[in-house]
Every structure is written in structure tokens, then in C-alpha cells.
Motif scaffolding. Structure first.
Motif, PDB file in Angstrom:
ATOM      1  N   GLY A   9      12.059 -39.200  52.088  1.00 52.81           N
ATOM      2  CA  GLY A   9      12.637 -39.142  50.756  1.00 52.81           C
ATOM      3  C   GLY A   9      11.625 -39.364  49.649  1.00 52.81           C
ATOM      4  O   GLY A   9      11.951 -39.974  48.625  1.00 52.81           O
ATOM      5  N   LEU A  10      10.412 -38.865  49.843  1.00 51.47           N
ATOM      6  CA  LEU A  10       9.347 -39.102  48.870  1.00 51.47           C
ATOM      7  C   LEU A  10       9.398 -38.086  47.728  1.00 51.47           C
ATOM      8  O   LEU A  10       9.664 -36.911  47.936  1.00 51.47           O
ATOM      9  N   LYS A  11       9.100 -38.571  46.539  1.00 46.09           N
ATOM     10  CA  LYS A  11       8.942 -37.714  45.371  1.00 46.09           C
ATOM     11  C   LYS A  11       7.459 -37.656  45.013  1.00 46.09           C
ATOM     12  O   LYS A  11       6.686 -38.541  45.422  1.00 46.09           O
ATOM     13  N   PRO A  12       7.048 -36.652  44.267  1.00 46.39           N
ATOM     14  CA  PRO A  12       5.617 -36.539  43.933  1.00 46.39           C
ATOM     15  C   PRO A  12       5.032 -37.811  43.339  1.00 46.39           C
ATOM     16  O   PRO A  12       3.905 -38.207  43.681  1.00 46.39           O
ATOM     17  N   GLN A  13       5.800 -38.456  42.474  1.00 46.28           N
ATOM     18  CA  GLN A  13       5.276 -39.650  41.811  1.00 46.28           C
ATOM     19  C   GLN A  13       5.167 -40.851  42.758  1.00 46.28           C
ATOM     20  O   GLN A  13       4.545 -41.868  42.406  1.00 46.28           O
ATOM     21  N   ASP A  14       5.749 -40.752  43.950  1.00 44.47           N
ATOM     22  CA  ASP A  14       5.647 -41.835  44.928  1.00 44.47           C
ATOM     23  C   ASP A  14       4.311 -41.831  45.663  1.00 44.47           C
ATOM     24  O   ASP A  14       3.955 -42.828  46.295  1.00 44.47           O
ATOM     25  N   VAL A  70      -1.732 -28.318  49.280  1.00 43.13           N
ATOM     26  CA  VAL A  70      -0.994 -29.561  49.496  1.00 43.13           C
ATOM     27  C   VAL A  70      -0.370 -30.049  48.194  1.00 43.13           C
ATOM     28  O   VAL A  70       0.775 -30.525  48.180  1.00 43.13           O
ATOM     29  N   ALA A  71      -1.074 -29.918  47.089  1.00 42.42           N
ATOM     30  CA  ALA A  71      -0.532 -30.340  45.796  1.00 42.42           C
ATOM     31  C   ALA A  71       0.720 -29.531  45.440  1.00 42.42           C
ATOM     32  O   ALA A  71       1.689 -30.076  44.908  1.00 42.42           O
ATOM     33  N   CYS A  72       0.705 -28.239  45.723  1.00 43.36           N
ATOM     34  CA  CYS A  72       1.896 -27.419  45.471  1.00 43.36           C
ATOM     35  C   CYS A  72       3.064 -27.874  46.339  1.00 43.36           C
ATOM     36  O   CYS A  72       4.212 -27.956  45.872  1.00 43.36           O
ATOM     37  N   ALA A  73       2.783 -28.167  47.601  1.00 40.62           N
ATOM     38  CA  ALA A  73       3.848 -28.664  48.480  1.00 40.62           C
ATOM     39  C   ALA A  73       4.422 -29.977  47.941  1.00 40.62           C
ATOM     40  O   ALA A  73       5.635 -30.208  47.999  1.00 40.62           O
ATOM     41  N   MET A  74       3.574 -30.847  47.405  1.00 40.09           N
ATOM     42  CA  MET A  74       4.030 -32.109  46.836  1.00 40.09           C
ATOM     43  C   MET A  74       4.907 -31.897  45.602  1.00 40.09           C
ATOM     44  O   MET A  74       5.987 -32.486  45.483  1.00 40.09           O
ATOM     45  N   LEU A 116      -2.201 -23.195  37.640  1.00 38.59           N
ATOM     46  CA  LEU A 116      -3.533 -23.775  37.826  1.00 38.59           C
ATOM     47  C   LEU A 116      -3.925 -24.699  36.673  1.00 38.59           C
ATOM     48  O   LEU A 116      -4.680 -25.654  36.871  1.00 38.59           O
ATOM     49  N   ALA A 117      -3.412 -24.418  35.485  1.00 39.31           N
ATOM     50  CA  ALA A 117      -3.753 -25.233  34.315  1.00 39.31           C
ATOM     51  C   ALA A 117      -2.809 -26.411  34.116  1.00 39.31           C
ATOM     52  O   ALA A 117      -3.049 -27.249  33.236  1.00 39.31           O
ATOM     53  N   ASP A 118      -1.765 -26.515  34.926  1.00 40.99           N
ATOM     54  CA  ASP A 118      -0.772 -27.584  34.776  1.00 40.99           C
ATOM     55  C   ASP A 118      -1.436 -28.946  35.025  1.00 40.99           C
ATOM     56  O   ASP A 118      -1.984 -29.181  36.107  1.00 40.99           O
ATOM     57  N   PRO A 119      -1.376 -29.875  34.060  1.00 40.60           N
ATOM     58  CA  PRO A 119      -2.002 -31.191  34.253  1.00 40.60           C
ATOM     59  C   PRO A 119      -1.439 -31.935  35.457  1.00 40.60           C
ATOM     60  O   PRO A 119      -2.177 -32.664  36.143  1.00 40.60           O
ATOM     61  N   ASP A 120      -0.142 -31.781  35.724  1.00 45.36           N
ATOM     62  CA  ASP A 120       0.448 -32.458  36.873  1.00 45.36           C
ATOM     63  C   ASP A 120      -0.150 -31.937  38.179  1.00 45.36           C
ATOM     64  O   ASP A 120      -0.409 -32.709  39.111  1.00 45.36           O
ATOM     65  N   LEU A 121      -0.368 -30.626  38.239  1.00 44.66           N
ATOM     66  CA  LEU A 121      -0.980 -30.062  39.439  1.00 44.66           C
ATOM     67  C   LEU A 121      -2.420 -30.536  39.573  1.00 44.66           C
ATOM     68  O   LEU A 121      -2.850 -30.917  40.671  1.00 44.66           O
TER      69      LEU A 121
END
Length: 469
Positions: A298-303, A338-342, A357-362
Motif C-alpha cells: 500500500g505504498l504511495k510515491p511520497q512514502d 522505476v520512477a515512472c512505476a512509482m 521528463l521535465a516534471d520536477p516530481d519525476l
């Protein structure tokens, strides 16, 4: 090649053995299971090729084809018609532009991206049928895979790009079959294609990669056409001391792989890996492992604090871009995959654009991912066999929890094949990008009954699907 004096009855040269088999292959010789895989390859490849027509490298190839080749009967997936060689050059570039086409571990080859568009163009030019197309695809695929297995995967690990290296053989064999060449002429085509083959993995992550595949395919077509006009070439170009096995494969050559042509089908064993994600297959196991870990816990990216991926050396050698700046580089970046999967729960074509590619979160998520090659990956023969591009992924959360997952084979590989529903969704999603959803659905239905088609003249022309029976 002149046989040694002490070998009065030398074995038939490799090119001639392949050529004889290609010339003798009939549709009735192809088992139903092999034909089913070949049809899947045709459908999948044409779907990703349609999607790929919009890529810069594919547009470049199409422009060059129109400028350099004569008009003819063979369908350009981007629109228009050219001679078979021109259509092959453009359509192969489109088929590989997105790196979404299938793979085989017989040589680490993107076999279908080269063979399917070549067979399509040549069979269409010859006025052949859907059955002829399927037979030519089987001939080209099995020929290139057999030679790849004969010299071994060391060629790939040495830095050669095997899709270009062996793809030209597949293209020559498929073309020879479409032209109805006899065994000697088919062997001339294959031998000539081998004399000029090559390709470097140094081009990965750039538009040169699909264009190199296109060039290899066009060279295979030209080799077959020259053989049909009477070109003769020494058939021992594989075994010659100055030949392919010596120069490209450090002398490795197992003739038994050619003995198995028509008895052991590479389309079944080792089989075909159909991609679920439009990036290098080396990243897929890590994508699946991260997706599974996040779903299970049950993980979210921010976890997530960090993700560490331990991979075999071949994966690290393929995925060389730590912080990709272009979509081409992103296709060969494990941190990006892996970042996209997250962040997005998957990785699709929609993520391979400048905005993502320019997304700061990515970019932040990419910074959380690390990769290390395990030099001892092959120490366990079983693991080396079942997980040639596997991944062991460890996720550390911001609360200090650690979760690990070993993924030997990604979704879509032979070990974990896509369902018919997933294959259909992939085709329709890809093709719709070029021709719209309704036309994509009609085209899929026609391709699924390919062998009922008496003519290919309008089968792949999006403007005519509604009128073709």
C-alpha cells in the motif's frame, strides 16, 4: 571457401543450409503453435510500427525513403507506396522507433521489427497472400534466430548490436521466400547479407538505433534481389577463417543449431518476449518489482525514500542513462523506468514525452533510484538461465521499513506471457495513435484472420479498411 585437403566431404556451408531450408519451407510445414506465435508477432509489430510512424527517427526514414526510392506497390505505414526496399526501410524504422517491439533470447535480437515489415513489403510487391506473408515471417525469423544461436550470445556481450547483425539475415531470408528463390539463390542472398552486416550497441538511446535496423533490413532486401538477378557469393562466409564466426564471434559456431531448423522452432523455444512497457526490456523486471511492492504494501510515491536495484551486468550495460534528457535516453534508463512505476503506477507511451521528463516530481523520483550491477549474477547457473535480465529491488520507506522483491522475468516474457486481452489492448492503443480507434479495431480484426486474405494490397492501408473485404 575452399575445403581443406583432409576433409573430402565437408559439411554443407551454413548459408547454403539456411538457404535450402528457407527455399523448401511451405506453410504446411509450420506447426499450428508456431504459426500462432508468428501471427502474434505480425500483429504486435504492426501495432507498434503504426504508433512509431510519428517519431522523429521514423519520419526521417520515411522522408529519406520517398527521396531515394522509386514508387511501387508496397504500403508505407506513414502513407503512400514505394518499392519494397523503400517501404521496408521506412516501416522497419517505425517498428523499432519506440523500442516497444518484441525480443528473443536467441541472440538478444529484436527479430520481428526487422522481419515483419520486410516480409510485408516483399510479399505485397510479389502479389502474395496472407498465408505467404506468414510463411515469409516464419522463414526470416527462424533463419536469423538459428544463426544467432549458432554463434551464441557472446556476440551481443562483446558490443555488437545483434538486431542489425542478424536482422539483415532475417530480412534476406524473408525476401528470398517472398521471391520464391531456390536454395542456391537464397544462400547467395544470405551470404551476401552476412558479408556486409554489422551494428554497434553504442547507438542505444538515439535515433540511430531504429535507423540502423532499417538499414539492415533494406540491405537484406537488396541482397535477395541481387541474388534473384544472378549474384553468386561463396556460401562459406560463416565458417571461412576470414568470415563471420571468426571476425564477429571469436570463432564460436555450433552447426547443431542449424540442424534444428524445422525441428526445433525458435519462435517457441526460447520464444518471443512481447513488451508491456515501451522501453528496453532490461528495465522491465525492475518496473514489475516496484509495482508489485507498492501494491502489496500500500505504498504511495511520497512514502518511498530510496529504491535500490541489483541487476545482472547486461542490464547495467544497456541502461546507461542516469538522468535522461530525451525520450530516447529515457528508454535506456532504469531510474526513469522505476520512477515512472512509482509515480504513475506503470510506464506507457504517454510518459515518454518532454513534459514528463521535465516534471520536477519525476526528476526527484529519479534521484531516489540507484542501480548496481552484480558481477556474480551468473555464478548461479539456474538464476542466470531464468533471470537473464532480472532484478532484485529493495525499497526503503521514509519510516525506515524495507521491502524487497526478486523478479526473474517481467510481464510479457515467455515465462509470464501477456493475455490475449492484453495483446489486443496493446495493439489497439498503439495503432489508434496513428489511425484512430475505429480503424485500429477493424485492422486488428483483419490481421487476426490474416491467412484468409487473398491480397495484401489494401490490408494495411488505413484509408481502405472499411472497403476491404
Amino acid at each position: 571457401m575452399t575445403p581443406p585437403f583432409d576433409e573430402p566431404n565437408p559439411p554443407t556451408a551454413a548459408a547454403r543450409r539456411i538457404g535450402d531450408w528457407v527455399a523448401g519451407l511451405r506453410r504446411s510445414d509450420v506447426p499450428d503453435a508456431v504459426a500462432a506465435v508468428a501471427l502474434d508477432c505480425i500483429v504486435d509489430t504492426l501495432g507498434v510500427a503504426l504508433a512509431g510512424t510519428g517519431e522523429a527517427s521514423a519520419r526521417l526514414a520515411a522522408d529519406e525513403a520517398f527521396a531515394s526510392y522509386a514508387a511501387g506497390p508496397s504500403q508505407m505505414l506513414a502513407g503512400g507506396r514505394l518499392c519494397a526496399e523503400g517501404a521496408t526501410f521506412a516501416n522497419v524504422a517505425a517498428a523499432h522507433a519506440l523500442d516497444f517491439d518484441d525480443n528473443s533470447y536467441a541472440g538478444f535480437v529484436h527479430g520481428s521489427a526487422v522481419v515483419v515489415p520486410t516480409a510485408l513489403a516483399m510479399v505485397e510487391e510479389a502479389g502474395g497472400t496472407g498465408r505467404d506473408l506468414l510463411t515469409a515471417v516464419v522463414a526470416g525469423a527462424e533463419a536469423q534466430y538459428a544463426l544467432a544461436e549458432a554463434v551464441g550470445n557472446g556476440v551481443y556481450h562483446d558490443g555488437w548490436w545483434t538486431t542489425a547483425l542478424f536482422g539483415t539475415v532475417g530480412a534476406a531470408a524473408a525476401s528470398a521466400k517472398a521471391l520464391g528463390l531456390d536454395g542456391r539463390a537464397a544462400a547467395d542472398a544470405i551470404a551476401f547479407a552476412l558479408c556486409g552486416t554489422g551494428g554497434l550497441r553504442a547507438c542505444f538511446g538515439t535515433g540511430a538505433k531504429p535507423l540502423l535496423a532499417a538499414q539492415a533490413a533494406a540491405n537484406g532486401v537488396r541482397a535477395a534481389r541481387l541474388a534473384a538477378r544472378g549474384l553468386t557469393v561463396p556460401h562459406g562466409v560463416v565458417e571461412d577463417p576470414r568470415g563471420f564466426a571468426t571476425l564477429m564471434a571469436a570463432g564460436r559456431f555450433d552447426q547443431a543449431a542449424l540442424d534444428r531448423l524445422g525441428r526445433r522452432w525458435s519462435l517457441l523455444d526460447p520464444g518471443i518476449d512481447t513488451k508491456l512497457y515501451p522501453v528496453c526490456l532490461s528495465a522491465h523486471a525492475a518496473i514489475d518489482a516496484v509495482r508489485d511492492l507498492m501494491a502489496e504494501h500500500g505504498l504511495k510515491p511520497q512514502d518511498i525514500r530510496t529504491v535500490h536495484c541489483r541487476v545482472p551486468p547486461v542490464v547495467a550495460a544497456n541502461l546507461t542513462y542516469r538522468c535522461p534528457a530525451t525520450a530516447g535516453e529515457a528508454r535506456f534508463s532504469l531510474p526513469f523506468a522505476v520512477a515512472c512505476a512509482m509515480l504513475y503506477g506503470t510506464l506507457g507511451l504517454e510518459q515518454l514525452d518532454d513534459a514528463t521528463l521535465a516534471d520536477p516530481d519525476l526528476r526527484h523520483a529519479i534521484g531516489c533510484v540507484s542501480m548496481a550491477a552484480d558481477p556474480d549474477w551468473k555464478a548461479d547457473p539456474d538464476r542466470a538461465h531464468i533471470a537473464p535480465e532480472g532484478a532484485e529491488v529493495s525499497v526503503e520507506t521514509r519510516t525506515g521499513e524495507r521491502h524487497s522483491r526478486f523478479c526473474a522475468s517481467a510481464r510479457g516474457t515467455v515465462a509470464r506471457p501477456l493475455s490475449a486481452t492484453e495483446r489486443t489492448a496493446k495493439f489497439r492503443g498503439c495503432a489508434a495513435r496513428a489511425v484512430g480507434a475505429e480503424t485500429a479495431e477493424r485492422l486488428h480484426r483483419k490481421l487476426c484472420r490474416l491467412e484468409a486474405e487473398d491480397s495484401l494490397s489494401c490490408l494495411f492501408d488505413p484509408a481502405h479498411h472499411g472497403n476491404c473485404s
